[in-house]
Design a protein around this motif. Structure first.
Motif, mmCIF file in Angstrom:
data_model
loop_
_atom_site.group_PDB
_atom_site.id
_atom_site.type_symbol
_atom_site.label_atom_id
_atom_site.label_comp_id
_atom_site.label_asym_id
_atom_site.label_seq_id
_atom_site.Cartn_x
_atom_site.Cartn_y
_atom_site.Cartn_z
ATOM 1 N N ARG A 39 18.769 -10.191 -8.129
ATOM 2 C CA ARG A 39 18.939 -11.318 -7.048
ATOM 3 C C ARG A 39 19.155 -12.601 -7.677
ATOM 4 O O ARG A 39 18.762 -12.708 -9.101
ATOM 5 C CB ARG A 39 17.029 -11.534 -7.003
ATOM 6 C CG ARG A 39 16.975 -12.377 -6.376
ATOM 7 C CD ARG A 39 15.381 -12.663 -6.411
ATOM 8 N NE ARG A 39 14.903 -10.983 -6.123
ATOM 9 C CZ ARG A 39 13.574 -10.838 -4.897
ATOM 10 N NH1 ARG A 39 14.153 -11.618 -3.721
ATOM 11 N NH2 ARG A 39 13.933 -9.855 -4.707
ATOM 12 N N LYS A 40 19.886 -13.413 -7.780
ATOM 13 C CA LYS A 40 20.370 -14.875 -8.097
ATOM 14 C C LYS A 40 18.877 -15.375 -8.154
ATOM 15 O O LYS A 40 18.338 -15.988 -7.660
ATOM 16 C CB LYS A 40 20.677 -15.859 -7.004
ATOM 17 C CG LYS A 40 21.599 -16.641 -7.328
ATOM 18 C CD LYS A 40 22.541 -16.169 -7.912
ATOM 19 C CE LYS A 40 23.340 -17.838 -8.581
ATOM 20 N NZ LYS A 40 24.410 -17.684 -9.528
ATOM 21 N N THR A 116 9.842 -9.834 -9.457
ATOM 22 C CA THR A 116 10.658 -10.622 -9.477
ATOM 23 C C THR A 116 10.771 -11.400 -7.742
ATOM 24 O O THR A 116 10.574 -10.283 -6.691
ATOM 25 C CB THR A 116 12.544 -11.652 -8.929
ATOM 26 O OG1 THR A 116 13.396 -10.278 -8.605
ATOM 27 C CG2 THR A 116 12.783 -11.061 -10.769
ATOM 28 N N SER A 117 10.188 -12.277 -7.033
ATOM 29 C CA SER A 117 10.673 -12.524 -5.679
ATOM 30 C C SER A 117 11.479 -13.765 -5.107
ATOM 31 O O SER A 117 12.069 -14.238 -5.499
ATOM 32 C CB SER A 117 9.010 -12.691 -4.951
ATOM 33 O OG SER A 117 9.456 -14.069 -5.137
ATOM 34 N N ASP A 118 12.061 -13.873 -4.148
ATOM 35 C CA ASP A 118 12.888 -15.426 -3.712
ATOM 36 C C ASP A 118 12.173 -16.364 -4.189
ATOM 37 O O ASP A 118 12.993 -17.479 -4.183
ATOM 38 C CB ASP A 118 12.510 -15.476 -2.091
ATOM 39 C CG ASP A 118 13.160 -14.215 -2.163
ATOM 40 O OD1 ASP A 118 14.486 -13.699 -2.185
ATOM 41 O OD2 ASP A 118 13.486 -14.195 -0.143
ATOM 42 N N THR A 119 10.864 -16.429 -4.165
ATOM 43 C CA THR A 119 10.423 -18.205 -5.170
ATOM 44 C C THR A 119 9.424 -17.864 -6.318
ATOM 45 O O THR A 119 8.941 -18.529 -6.757
ATOM 46 C CB THR A 119 9.021 -18.144 -4.214
ATOM 47 O OG1 THR A 119 8.237 -17.826 -3.830
ATOM 48 C CG2 THR A 119 10.026 -18.447 -2.389
ATOM 49 N N ARG A 130 9.181 -21.157 -8.326
ATOM 50 C CA ARG A 130 10.323 -22.341 -8.417
ATOM 51 C C ARG A 130 9.733 -23.513 -7.803
ATOM 52 O O ARG A 130 9.142 -24.172 -7.327
ATOM 53 C CB ARG A 130 11.195 -21.370 -6.854
ATOM 54 C CG ARG A 130 12.080 -22.088 -6.997
ATOM 55 C CD ARG A 130 13.601 -21.763 -5.448
ATOM 56 N NE ARG A 130 14.397 -19.885 -6.287
ATOM 57 C CZ ARG A 130 15.381 -19.672 -7.139
ATOM 58 N NH1 ARG A 130 15.983 -21.016 -7.610
ATOM 59 N NH2 ARG A 130 15.342 -18.695 -7.380
ATOM 60 N N SER A 133 9.890 -24.670 -4.041
ATOM 61 C CA SER A 133 8.301 -24.078 -3.353
ATOM 62 C C SER A 133 7.164 -24.944 -3.106
ATOM 63 O O SER A 133 7.575 -26.445 -3.377
ATOM 64 C CB SER A 133 8.445 -22.278 -3.539
ATOM 65 O OG SER A 133 7.535 -22.796 -5.120
#
Length: 149
Positions: A39-40, A116-119, A130, A133
């Motif tokens: 993931r980025k 990890t997750s998107d946020t 993040r 967020s």
């Protein structure tokens, strides 16, 4: 004579089919490698009560490089009190800390598994959110209020 030509044609068709399957397999493997890659994570993340304190923890990810900073109310707008640097492993499942900060409160040594997750990025049970967020904005706003800034 007819069977010889048929056998040759059959072998040629089989060879072409095998080559096409091999090429297709390589294309699928290449595609899955890029879309299935890590993931980025680039960005800035925050956590409250870093290392069991009432301080603010900040993690900045740029590519595979990670820097971790710890701030007190006075330090959040200036130089961090504690700084460590590290690198993400290839599949971004661990941070390998390469330089520990000089402060004795620093707990960032060796390597730590991450999720990890998107946020968010979780390290040793602490979720760093993040900065852009909703949770990150709320955390920073609360820290600013606490610090009177």
């Amino acid at each position: 004579m007819n069977t010889t030509r048929t056998a040759r044609a059959t072998r040629t068709k089989i060879a072409v089919s095998i080559a096409a399957l091999a090429a297709g397999s390589l294309v699928l493997t290449a595609c899955s490698g890029s879309s299935g890659s890590a993931r980025k994570l680039d960005g800035t993340y925050y956590v409250k009560d870093v290392n069991g304190t009432s301080e603010l923890g900040q993690m900045v990810v740029k590519g595979n490089s990670v820097s971790h900073h710890e701030y007190t109310c006075d330090g959040v707008y200036e130089k961090p009190d504690v700084t460590s640097t590290g690198e993400l492993n290839k599949d971004q499942s661990q941070i390998i800390w390469t330089v520990a900060g000089e402060d004795s409160r620093n707990k960032r040594t060796g390597s730590e598994p991450i999720a990890t997750s998107d946020t968010s990025i979780s390290i040793s049970g602490s979720a760093y959110v993040r900065d852009n967020s909703d949770a990150g904005k709320a955390l920073l706003d609360a820290f600013k209020v606490k610090c009177g800034k």
